[in-house]
Scaffold this active site. Structure first.
Site, PDB file in Angstrom:
ATOM      1  N   CYS A 256     -10.526  -1.851 -31.762  1.00 45.67           N
ATOM      2  CA  CYS A 256     -11.956  -1.557 -31.743  1.00 45.67           C
ATOM      3  C   CYS A 256     -12.288  -1.099 -33.160  1.00 45.67           C
ATOM      4  CB  CYS A 256     -12.291  -0.474 -30.729  1.00 45.67           C
ATOM      5  SG  CYS A 256     -14.013   0.057 -30.832  1.00 45.67           S
TER       6      CYS A 256
ATOM      7  N   CYS B  38     -15.206   1.831 -33.103  1.00 46.62           N
ATOM      8  CA  CYS B  38     -14.872   3.197 -32.659  1.00 46.62           C
ATOM      9  C   CYS B  38     -13.438   3.177 -32.160  1.00 46.62           C
ATOM     10  CB  CYS B  38     -15.885   3.739 -31.649  1.00 46.62           C
ATOM     11  SG  CYS B  38     -16.476   2.591 -30.394  1.00 46.62           S
ATOM     12  N   SER B  39     -13.227   3.276 -30.834  1.00 49.29           N
ATOM     13  CA  SER B  39     -11.849   3.278 -30.342  1.00 49.29           C
ATOM     14  C   SER B  39     -11.808   2.827 -28.890  1.00 49.29           C
ATOM     15  CB  SER B  39     -11.256   4.674 -30.468  1.00 49.29           C
ATOM     16  OG  SER B  39     -12.083   5.587 -29.777  1.00 49.29           O
ATOM     17  N   CYS B  40     -12.642   1.853 -28.525  1.00 43.29           N
ATOM     18  CA  CYS B  40     -12.717   1.369 -27.145  1.00 43.29           C
ATOM     19  C   CYS B  40     -11.347   0.887 -26.672  1.00 43.29           C
ATOM     20  CB  CYS B  40     -13.746   0.250 -27.045  1.00 43.29           C
ATOM     21  SG  CYS B  40     -15.386   0.814 -27.500  1.00 43.29           S
TER      22      CYS B  40
END
Lengths: 209, 218
Positions: free
Chosen positions: A114, A117-119
């Site tokens: 991601c 962000c950090s999905c």
């Protein structure tokens, strides 16, 4: 609006500067304030932490992969509609509302990142590892996935193409790694033990039995 | 930051390592519990993290970004006052207290999640195999400087539709209280050579999930 420069009645544009700079003190200050305002129950925080520390993690995803390796009908259902297939195993939830499973083959190796962000598919893999949230991984996985894979000890043959999935929406991707050679006689539980977290992100391979 | 140079090596870590600092689990939990009050949605919270001052965004660790954005949002949404945040004012009971996430409700709340697909929206304009070009900028078209999920590295590039994901909330609208404005969402595959001057391998691809208004026929 979260970032309204025209309205200074609420103080600074970035009110977080009102909190102590040290992160541990910031957390405590926020939790204490929200508790005193009746907005947060510390026992609920304990329950959230317990969920992601002890109940939800990559072993859930490993069960899914082991089933896909051994049950052709489940594999077909997983590749067709992973959200429904994993929900039947009780693996639906926050940050896993829309799941797509992508299968590694001799010609395609899938890898998930991601960049924005950090999905990450929480119900299947738990909280993402530190490296998944790092600037280095987010910056490099899309541009030089093979160099990143080498840092995980993975070298792919030239005939295998890399397909990197950048999770820019609310769809969460689960990589189904290739079943290792020599795992024919193993039951699902033993197979699941071969499925590492990193292999389900596409940064590793399933381990050999 | 997709494609950026200079970040150094990725450092693998063992599977059992969930937290890296003693305060991390608390930061995660307080953020989720505050989100459960319903004063903002996930797009608003992502935007709050992105709206940190660039030097703060670069310098803060992952959960530090969460904490700073949470504090900013709590004030921006009038859930807490700046005085309460700084400790200068005595905390007052919040009208949102009735929505407090109770410990007994945590498993159900986490299991319920928050689906992003919606009925309605425009008809799909593209199908699998169609060539598409992304819009030439990675900016929000409705709100200047606003939230978008179009990464800069893929702006203005030609790819092909790999699959449809149904109709999803448009973050560019949702992050700014402009409603869900659902649109068809697609997985779009781009050859590495369409994105990078020095692709590692001619067969490699990057796939992004992109909303219909991010795309035009190519």
């Amino acid at each position: 609006m979260p970032h309204d420069h025209s309205d200074h009645s609420h103080g600074p544009d970035h009110p977080h500067t009102l909190l102590p700079p040290e992160p541990a003190l910031r957390v405590r200050a926020l939790e204490t304030l929200l508790e005193r305002k009746g907005l947060v129950d510390p026992a609920a925080l304990d329950a959230i932490i317990d969920t992601y520390e002890n109940r939800i993690g990559p072993r859930g995803g490993a069960q899914v992969v082991a089933r896909a390796w051994t049950e052709p009908e489940f594999r077909a259902a997983l590749l067709e509609d992973a959200t429904a297939a994993v929900a039947d195993m009780g693996l639906y939830g926050r940050q896993g509302e829309h799941i797509v499973a992508v299968e590694n083959t001799g010609t395609v190796h899938n890898m998930v990142v991601c960049t924005l962000c950090s999905c990450y598919p929480w119900p299947l893999l738990g909280i993402p590892p530190g490296w998944y949230k790092s600037d280095a991984y987010r910056a490099r996985a899309v541009r030089e996935p093979r160099k990143v894979l080498a840092e995980f000890g993975v070298t792919l043959p030239r005939e295998t193409a890399v397909r990197v999935w950048d999770s820019t929406a609310e769809v969460r991707y689960l990589v189904v790694p290739r079943r290792p050679e020599g795992a024919e006689g193993l039951d699902k539980e033993a197979l699941a033990a071969l499925v590492t977290r990193d292999s389900m992100i596409g940064c590793g391979l399933a381990v050999n039995p | 930051m997709g494609g950026r140079f200079g970040d150094g090596a990725v450092v693998p870590e063992p599977e059992g390592e969930v937290w890296h600092e003693e305060w991390h689990p608390r930061a995660l939990a307080v953020t989720l519990a505050a989100g459960a009050l319903g004063a903002w949605n996930i797009d608003v919270s992502r935007h709050a993290r992105e709206a940190l001052r660039p030097p703060d965004y670069a310098r803060f660790s992952y959960y530090e970004k969460w904490l700073a954005a949470l504090a900013d949002l709590l004030v921006a949404r009038d859930v807490v006052s700046p005085g309460e945040l700084s400790g200068a004012a005595e905390p007052s009971q919040s009208p949102l207290a009735a929505k407090k996430l109770q410990a007994a409700d945590v498993p159900a709340a986490l299991a319920r999640g928050g689906p992003a697909d919606r009925p309605g929206g425009p008809d799909p304009a593209f199908g699998p195999g169609d060539a598409v070009r992304t819009r030439p900028f990675s900016e929000n078209r409705m709100v200047e400087g606003g939230h978008t999920r179009m990464p800069a590295y893929a702006a203005g590039r030609v790819g092909r539709i790999l699959r449809r994901h149904g109709t999803h909330v448009l973050p560019d609208a949702s992050a700014h209280d402009l409603g869900d404005r659902p649109e068809p969402l697609y997985a779009v595959a781009f050859p590495a050579a369409a994105l990078w001057a020095h692709p590692e391998h001619p067969g490699d691809e990057v796939v992004l999930d992109l909303w219909q208004s991010y795309l035009e026929p190519a």
